[in-house]
Scaffold this active site. Sequence first.
Site, PDB file in Angstrom:
ATOM      1  N   LEU A 207       0.810  -1.099  -0.403  1.00  0.00           N
ATOM      2  CA  LEU A 207       0.163  -0.022   0.185  1.00  0.00           C
ATOM      3  C   LEU A 207       0.982   1.122   0.460  1.00  0.00           C
ATOM      4  O   LEU A 207       0.948   1.813  -0.543  1.00  0.00           O
ATOM      5  CB  LEU A 207      -1.088   0.013   1.222  1.00  0.00           C
ATOM      6  CG  LEU A 207      -2.159   1.083   1.464  1.00  0.00           C
ATOM      7  CD1 LEU A 207      -2.879   1.122   0.535  1.00  0.00           C
ATOM      8  CD2 LEU A 207      -2.758   0.992   2.347  1.00  0.00           C
TER       9      LEU A 207
ATOM     10  N   THR B  23      -7.457  -3.210   9.138  1.00  0.00           N
ATOM     11  CA  THR B  23      -8.242  -4.566   8.768  1.00  0.00           C
ATOM     12  C   THR B  23      -9.401  -5.560   9.311  1.00  0.00           C
ATOM     13  O   THR B  23      -9.912  -5.286  10.082  1.00  0.00           O
ATOM     14  CB  THR B  23      -6.917  -5.522   8.773  1.00  0.00           C
ATOM     15  OG1 THR B  23      -7.469  -7.004   8.576  1.00  0.00           O
ATOM     16  CG2 THR B  23      -6.386  -5.860  10.635  1.00  0.00           C
TER      17      THR B  23
ATOM     18  N   ALA C 288       3.371  -2.743   9.274  1.00  0.00           N
ATOM     19  CA  ALA C 288       2.528  -3.139  10.114  1.00  0.00           C
ATOM     20  C   ALA C 288       3.124  -4.573   9.630  1.00  0.00           C
ATOM     21  O   ALA C 288       4.035  -4.717   8.632  1.00  0.00           O
ATOM     22  CB  ALA C 288       1.012  -3.858   9.612  1.00  0.00           C
TER      23      ALA C 288
ATOM     24  N   TYR D 234      -2.589 -11.875  14.390  1.00  0.00           N
ATOM     25  CA  TYR D 234      -3.121 -11.066  14.080  1.00  0.00           C
ATOM     26  C   TYR D 234      -3.800 -10.007  14.168  1.00  0.00           C
ATOM     27  O   TYR D 234      -4.043  -9.018  13.997  1.00  0.00           O
ATOM     28  CB  TYR D 234      -2.780 -11.290  12.197  1.00  0.00           C
ATOM     29  CG  TYR D 234      -2.571  -9.717  11.331  1.00  0.00           C
ATOM     30  CD1 TYR D 234      -1.992  -9.417  10.713  1.00  0.00           C
ATOM     31  CD2 TYR D 234      -3.724  -9.901  10.801  1.00  0.00           C
ATOM     32  CE1 TYR D 234      -2.176  -8.520  10.352  1.00  0.00           C
ATOM     33  CE2 TYR D 234      -3.931  -9.055   9.992  1.00  0.00           C
ATOM     34  CZ  TYR D 234      -2.806  -8.006   8.952  1.00  0.00           C
ATOM     35  OH  TYR D 234      -3.739  -7.506   8.699  1.00  0.00           O
TER      36      TYR D 234
HETATM   37  N1  NAP Z   1      -2.149  -6.214   2.314  1.00  0.00           N
HETATM   38  C1  NAP Z   1      -3.836  -6.891   2.430  1.00  0.00           C
HETATM   39  O1  NAP Z   1      -4.773  -7.895   1.674  1.00  0.00           O
HETATM   40  C2  NAP Z   1      -4.075  -5.780   3.517  1.00  0.00           C
HETATM   41  C3  NAP Z   1      -5.514  -5.988   4.088  1.00  0.00           C
HETATM   42  C4  NAP Z   1      -5.887  -5.716   5.097  1.00  0.00           C
HETATM   43  C5  NAP Z   1      -5.506  -4.706   6.088  1.00  0.00           C
HETATM   44  N2  NAP Z   1      -4.411  -4.485   5.013  1.00  0.00           N
HETATM   45  C6  NAP Z   1      -3.444  -3.325   6.473  1.00  0.00           C
HETATM   46  O2  NAP Z   1      -2.980  -2.789   5.650  1.00  0.00           O
HETATM   47  C7  NAP Z   1      -1.775  -1.673   5.557  1.00  0.00           C
HETATM   48  C8  NAP Z   1      -0.561  -1.617   4.634  1.00  0.00           C
HETATM   49  O3  NAP Z   1      -0.314  -2.780   4.321  1.00  0.00           O
HETATM   50  P1  NAP Z   1       0.662  -3.970   2.942  1.00  0.00           P
HETATM   51  O4  NAP Z   1      -0.399  -4.895   2.184  1.00  0.00           O
HETATM   52  O5  NAP Z   1       1.040  -2.527   2.058  1.00  0.00           O
HETATM   53  O6  NAP Z   1       1.932  -4.681   3.925  1.00  0.00           O
HETATM   54  P2  NAP Z   1       3.720  -4.923   3.500  1.00  0.00           P
HETATM   55  O7  NAP Z   1       3.020  -5.004   1.909  1.00  0.00           O
HETATM   56  O8  NAP Z   1       3.649  -6.069   4.298  1.00  0.00           O
HETATM   57  O9  NAP Z   1       3.972  -3.623   4.047  1.00  0.00           O
HETATM   58  C9  NAP Z   1       4.279  -3.688   5.710  1.00  0.00           C
HETATM   59  C10 NAP Z   1       5.222  -2.178   4.955  1.00  0.00           C
HETATM   60  O10 NAP Z   1       5.088  -2.531   6.396  1.00  0.00           O
HETATM   61  C11 NAP Z   1       7.100  -2.488   7.464  1.00  0.00           C
HETATM   62  N3  NAP Z   1       7.513  -2.662   8.726  1.00  0.00           N
HETATM   63  C12 NAP Z   1       7.071  -3.698   9.783  1.00  0.00           C
HETATM   64  N4  NAP Z   1       7.231  -3.063  10.754  1.00  0.00           N
HETATM   65  C13 NAP Z   1       7.502  -2.579  10.465  1.00  0.00           C
HETATM   66  C14 NAP Z   1       8.220  -1.431  11.306  1.00  0.00           C
HETATM   67  N5  NAP Z   1       8.333  -1.824  12.692  1.00  0.00           N
HETATM   68  N6  NAP Z   1       8.630   0.072  10.820  1.00  0.00           N
HETATM   69  C15 NAP Z   1       8.904   0.493  10.102  1.00  0.00           C
HETATM   70  N7  NAP Z   1       8.451  -0.181   8.665  1.00  0.00           N
HETATM   71  C16 NAP Z   1       7.723  -1.701   9.239  1.00  0.00           C
HETATM   72  C17 NAP Z   1       6.844  -3.677   6.498  1.00  0.00           C
HETATM   73  O11 NAP Z   1       8.485  -3.890   6.187  1.00  0.00           O
HETATM   74  P3  NAP Z   1       9.870  -5.972   6.270  1.00  0.00           P
HETATM   75  O12 NAP Z   1       8.747  -5.984   4.887  1.00  0.00           O
HETATM   76  O13 NAP Z   1      10.954  -5.111   6.228  1.00  0.00           O
HETATM   77  O14 NAP Z   1       8.803  -5.793   7.601  1.00  0.00           O
HETATM   78  C18 NAP Z   1       6.562  -3.610   4.878  1.00  0.00           C
HETATM   79  O15 NAP Z   1       7.045  -3.381   4.071  1.00  0.00           O
HETATM   80  C19 NAP Z   1      -1.571  -2.958   7.183  1.00  0.00           C
HETATM   81  O16 NAP Z   1      -1.742  -1.614   8.475  1.00  0.00           O
HETATM   82  C20 NAP Z   1      -2.354  -3.858   6.604  1.00  0.00           C
HETATM   83  O17 NAP Z   1      -2.607  -4.306   8.072  1.00  0.00           O
HETATM   84  C21 NAP Z   1      -3.436  -5.233   4.153  1.00  0.00           C
END
Ligand code: NAP
Length: 283
Positions: free
Chosen positions: A20, A103, A62, A127
């Site tokens: 995202l 989420t 996250a 989670y």
């Molecule tokens: N993707 C979905 O289907 C989905 C659905 C519902 C809600 N969400 C929510 O949407 C948001 C974005 O999700 P996304 O899909 O973009 O997830 P993502 O691709 O896993 O990206 C999350 C990023 O956060 C980084 N991160 C983890 N721990 C961290 C920390 N302590 N400090 C700084 N950065 C950190 C991760 O780095 P590393 O990879 O290096 O750990 C990763 O780059 C999240 O809040 C997630 O819960 C996503």
Amino acid sequence: MHTDFPAPARLIVTGARGLLGREILRLAPDAAGYGRAELDITDRAAVDAVITPGAVLINCAAYTAVDDAESDRDAAFAANATGPAVLAAACAAAGARLIHVSTDYVFPGTADTPYEPGDPTGPATVYGQSKLAGEQAVLELGAQVVRTAWVYSGVEGDFVATMRRLEAERDTVTVVDDQVGSPTSAADLAAALLELSTRPDAPRVLHATNSGTATWFDLAVAVFTELGADPARVLPCDSSAFPRPAPRPPYSVLSPAAWNAAGLAPLRPWRSALADALQRVSD
Ligand SMILES: NC(=O)c1ccc[n+]([C@@H]2O[C@H](COP(=O)([O-])OP(=O)(O)OC[C@H]3O[C@@H](n4cnc5c(N)ncnc54)[C@H](OP(=O)(O)O)[C@@H]3O)[C@@H](O)[C@H]2O)c1
């Protein structure tokens, strides 16, 4: 979809190298984007150093490995509860605004009508518990929470990207047909969050997904169809065919009613968003 909204004074994106976060930076290239390597959201001093008064911070950082979280509780809570609490405290202290992404997993996933923002939570996974703890922490400090679900960009690793790859590699793919949600384009969600960044008056908890519902099987069929492949190559199955450490919610549909009632631009039907996303990644 609105695309002509005014930008806030300064936009900061944490978790900017994730699925995202990358989309927000693509749509708002002037934003200050920090990946995990540049800014760990659990590090209060590092967070304080990047927040300025009047800024809007969208937290996309996250721990999102839903299955791994079952055996890695501390890491999930660090990123999903402690980190957001640090961001919220730092924003409150600096006079900045926090928009925190959450989420559908905060809900039990057993309903049969769309979840409203005020409906009782009840996460069935570590989670989901960690994300709920993050919501509670940031709401106490005046942040806004936006729950979303089933997000894809189609580029790497997400469900749509995986279906693109499997279409090229396999004759058939078998996909679960007993979980219902709203597939959500990361690009549409990013635009929605950017619109919200200009609306500090909006309600504290909102839901944002593309509209309409599908099963993962329906989504896979749609991907194959968009790619010009025979959708009959996608075969349905039950979740019992793919046992996992974290149970998946059978029903993940989030109601857009509060979002729309706030005068924010309604997100479009998931099917047309998918067509655009696949067009973009194939260009
Ligand atoms: N993707 C979905 O289907 C989905 C659905 C519902 C809600 N969400 C929510 O949407 C948001 C974005 O999700 P996304 O899909 O973009 O997830 P993502 O691709 O896993 O990206 C999350 C990023 O956060 C980084 N991160 C983890 N721990 C961290 C920390 N302590 N400090 C700084 N950065 C950190 C991760 O780095 P590393 O990879 O290096 O750990 C990763 O780059 C999240 O809040 C997630 O819960 C996503």
